[in-house]
Design a protein around this motif. Structure first.
Motif, PDB file in Angstrom:
ATOM      1  N   ALA A  72       0.828  -1.202   0.000  1.00 10.63           N
ATOM      2  CA  ALA A  72       0.000   0.000   0.000  1.00 10.63           C
ATOM      3  C   ALA A  72       0.864   1.254   0.000  1.00 10.63           C
ATOM      4  N   ILE A  73       1.888   1.272   0.839  1.00 11.75           N
ATOM      5  CA  ILE A  73       2.758   2.458   0.936  1.00 11.75           C
ATOM      6  C   ILE A  73       3.503   2.695  -0.371  1.00 11.75           C
ATOM      7  N   LEU A  74       4.149   1.655  -0.897  1.00 12.80           N
ATOM      8  CA  LEU A  74       4.904   1.833  -2.143  1.00 12.80           C
ATOM      9  C   LEU A  74       3.983   2.228  -3.295  1.00 12.80           C
ATOM     10  N   SER A  75       2.806   1.633  -3.362  1.00 17.98           N
ATOM     11  CA  SER A  75       1.865   1.979  -4.431  1.00 17.98           C
ATOM     12  C   SER A  75       1.447   3.433  -4.343  1.00 17.98           C
ATOM     13  N   MET A  76       1.142   3.885  -3.137  1.00 20.23           N
ATOM     14  CA  MET A  76       0.739   5.282  -2.941  1.00 20.23           C
ATOM     15  C   MET A  76       1.838   6.231  -3.400  1.00 20.23           C
ATOM     16  N   VAL A  77       3.068   5.954  -2.999  1.00 19.90           N
ATOM     17  CA  VAL A  77       4.185   6.818  -3.375  1.00 19.90           C
ATOM     18  C   VAL A  77       4.415   6.791  -4.882  1.00 19.90           C
ATOM     19  N   LEU A  78       4.397   5.607  -5.467  1.00 18.07           N
ATOM     20  CA  LEU A  78       4.636   5.495  -6.908  1.00 18.07           C
ATOM     21  C   LEU A  78       3.565   6.216  -7.720  1.00 18.07           C
ATOM     22  N   LEU A  79       2.309   6.063  -7.331  1.00 27.50           N
ATOM     23  CA  LEU A  79       1.223   6.684  -8.094  1.00 27.50           C
ATOM     24  C   LEU A  79       1.114   8.183  -7.850  1.00 27.50           C
ATOM     25  N   ALA A  80       1.686   8.667  -6.755  1.00 30.01           N
ATOM     26  CA  ALA A  80       1.631  10.100  -6.456  1.00 30.01           C
ATOM     27  C   ALA A  80       2.801  10.857  -7.083  1.00 30.01           C
ATOM     28  N   THR A  81       3.635  10.164  -7.819  1.00 31.01           N
ATOM     29  CA  THR A  81       4.804  10.774  -8.441  1.00 31.01           C
ATOM     30  C   THR A  81       4.415  11.430  -9.763  1.00 31.01           C
ATOM     31  N   ASP A  82       4.828  12.672  -9.944  1.00 32.84           N
ATOM     32  CA  ASP A  82       4.517  13.399 -11.180  1.00 32.84           C
ATOM     33  C   ASP A  82       5.240  12.816 -12.394  1.00 32.84           C
ATOM     34  N   SER A  83       6.455  12.385 -12.186  1.00 34.63           N
ATOM     35  CA  SER A  83       7.289  11.894 -13.269  1.00 34.63           C
ATOM     36  C   SER A  83       6.997  10.426 -13.552  1.00 34.63           C
ATOM     37  N   PRO A  84       7.235   9.971 -14.785  1.00 29.12           N
ATOM     38  CA  PRO A  84       7.058   8.549 -15.075  1.00 29.12           C
ATOM     39  C   PRO A  84       8.154   7.675 -14.440  1.00 29.12           C
ATOM     40  N   VAL A  85       9.196   8.318 -13.917  1.00 31.32           N
ATOM     41  CA  VAL A  85      10.331   7.610 -13.313  1.00 31.32           C
ATOM     42  C   VAL A  85      10.582   8.194 -11.933  1.00 31.32           C
ATOM     43  N   ILE A  86      10.903   7.338 -10.968  1.00 22.23           N
ATOM     44  CA  ILE A  86      11.237   7.804  -9.626  1.00 22.23           C
ATOM     45  C   ILE A  86      12.521   7.114  -9.182  1.00 22.23           C
ATOM     46  N   GLY A  87      13.455   7.902  -8.670  1.00 22.67           N
ATOM     47  CA  GLY A  87      14.718   7.359  -8.184  1.00 22.67           C
ATOM     48  C   GLY A  87      14.501   6.538  -6.922  1.00 22.67           C
ATOM     49  N   HIS A  88      15.360   5.564  -6.725  1.00 15.61           N
ATOM     50  CA  HIS A  88      15.247   4.688  -5.565  1.00 15.61           C
ATOM     51  C   HIS A  88      15.330   5.483  -4.259  1.00 15.61           C
ATOM     52  N   ASP A  89      16.269   6.407  -4.174  1.00 15.31           N
ATOM     53  CA  ASP A  89      16.402   7.199  -2.940  1.00 15.31           C
ATOM     54  C   ASP A  89      15.185   8.084  -2.703  1.00 15.31           C
ATOM     55  N   VAL A  90      14.622   8.642  -3.772  1.00 17.16           N
ATOM     56  CA  VAL A  90      13.413   9.474  -3.641  1.00 17.16           C
ATOM     57  C   VAL A  90      12.238   8.601  -3.191  1.00 17.16           C
ATOM     58  N   LEU A  91      12.118   7.411  -3.774  1.00 12.44           N
ATOM     59  CA  LEU A  91      11.063   6.479  -3.369  1.00 12.44           C
ATOM     60  C   LEU A  91      11.164   6.180  -1.874  1.00 12.44           C
ATOM     61  N   LYS A  92      12.375   5.890  -1.418  1.00 13.03           N
ATOM     62  CA  LYS A  92      12.578   5.571  -0.001  1.00 13.03           C
ATOM     63  C   LYS A  92      12.254   6.773   0.889  1.00 13.03           C
ATOM     64  N   GLU A  93      12.701   7.945   0.495  1.00 14.84           N
ATOM     65  CA  GLU A  93      12.449   9.150   1.288  1.00 14.84           C
ATOM     66  C   GLU A  93      10.955   9.445   1.388  1.00 14.84           C
ATOM     67  N   ARG A  94      10.245   9.358   0.280  1.00 14.38           N
ATOM     68  CA  ARG A  94       8.802   9.632   0.290  1.00 14.38           C
ATOM     69  C   ARG A  94       8.025   8.558   1.050  1.00 14.38           C
ATOM     70  N   ALA A  95       8.439   7.312   0.901  1.00 15.08           N
ATOM     71  CA  ALA A  95       7.772   6.232   1.628  1.00 15.08           C
ATOM     72  C   ALA A  95       7.942   6.418   3.131  1.00 15.08           C
ATOM     73  N   ARG A  96       9.136   6.740   3.560  1.00 16.23           N
ATOM     74  CA  ARG A  96       9.370   6.948   5.000  1.00 16.23           C
ATOM     75  C   ARG A  96       8.607   8.182   5.482  1.00 16.23           C
ATOM     76  N   GLY A  97       8.499   9.213   4.662  1.00 12.45           N
ATOM     77  CA  GLY A  97       7.714  10.397   5.037  1.00 12.45           C
ATOM     78  C   GLY A  97       6.241  10.058   5.209  1.00 12.45           C
ATOM     79  N   LEU A  98       5.704   9.255   4.297  1.00 13.01           N
ATOM     80  CA  LEU A  98       4.305   8.836   4.389  1.00 13.01           C
ATOM     81  C   LEU A  98       4.085   7.984   5.638  1.00 13.01           C
ATOM     82  N   VAL A  99       5.015   7.088   5.917  1.00 14.83           N
ATOM     83  CA  VAL A  99       4.895   6.236   7.104  1.00 14.83           C
ATOM     84  C   VAL A  99       4.960   7.076   8.382  1.00 14.83           C
ATOM     85  N   ARG A 100       5.847   8.063   8.414  1.00 19.29           N
ATOM     86  CA  ARG A 100       5.908   8.948   9.592  1.00 19.29           C
ATOM     87  C   ARG A 100       4.572   9.663   9.786  1.00 19.29           C
TER      88      ARG A 100
END
Length: 167
Positions: A72-100
């Motif tokens: 659920a967390i990864l899907s939310m972050v991936l689908l909320a990304t404006d770009s068609p590509v998301i860097g691994h570090d950005v994915l991790k940062e946004r996922a941890r922000g959502l979890v916090r």
């Protein structure tokens, strides 16, 4: 035995399975709570109001026992990304922000997701493993121009939307 066999297959395919059970909702209990009798439901307005109350009670219980999972967390972050590509570090940062955020508002978090809150290497490794599971299942793909970024295959957006809705 069918349920146990099914959970074994799901565990092998997805790596973790969370099953939580709420309390049963009975018409008798709900009528008693609202101080109504079965005969009161002959009234169209009372019946419609009661049906809405039943729906809200069911949704409330579903929300109470639902856990935010890695999918659920990864899907939310991936689908909320404006770009068609998301860097691994950005994915991790946004996922941890959502979890916090979810932790602050008191949402239920699976043990794995709760581990992402940790600044220890174990928390980061759990998030990396979740991304690898998405890669292996084809939910995401390694971006063509760089190996440390992900793209969502067009055919996977609907599946990710399903997972996202489980927060």
């Amino acid at each position: 035995t069918g349920l146990i066999r099914t959970t074994t297959v799901l565990f092998k395919k997805f790596g973790m399975l969370h099953v939580r059970v709420g309390r049963p909702l009975t018409v008798s209990d709900l009528l008693r709570k609202r101080q109504l009798g079965r005969d009161d439901l002959r009234s169209d307005s009372l019946r419609r109001g009661f049906a809405a109350d039943v729906g809200y009670a069911a949704l409330s219980d579903i929300n109470r026992i639902t856990l935010a999972t890695t999918s659920a967390i990864l899907s939310m972050v991936l689908l909320a990304t404006d770009s068609p590509v998301i860097g691994h570090d950005v994915l991790k940062e946004r996922a941890r922000g959502l979890v916090r955020y979810l932790d602050v508002v008191g949402a239920g978090l699976s043990g794995t997701v709760h581990g992402w809150l940790s600044d220890t290497p174990g928390g980061a490794e759990r998030l990396d493993k979740a991304a690898r599971v998405f890669l292996k299942s084809g939910r995401i793909a390694v971006a063509k121009k760089t190996s440390d970024a992900y793209a969502i295959p067009r055919k996977q957006r609907q599946a990710l939307d399903y997972y996202k809705n489980n927060i």
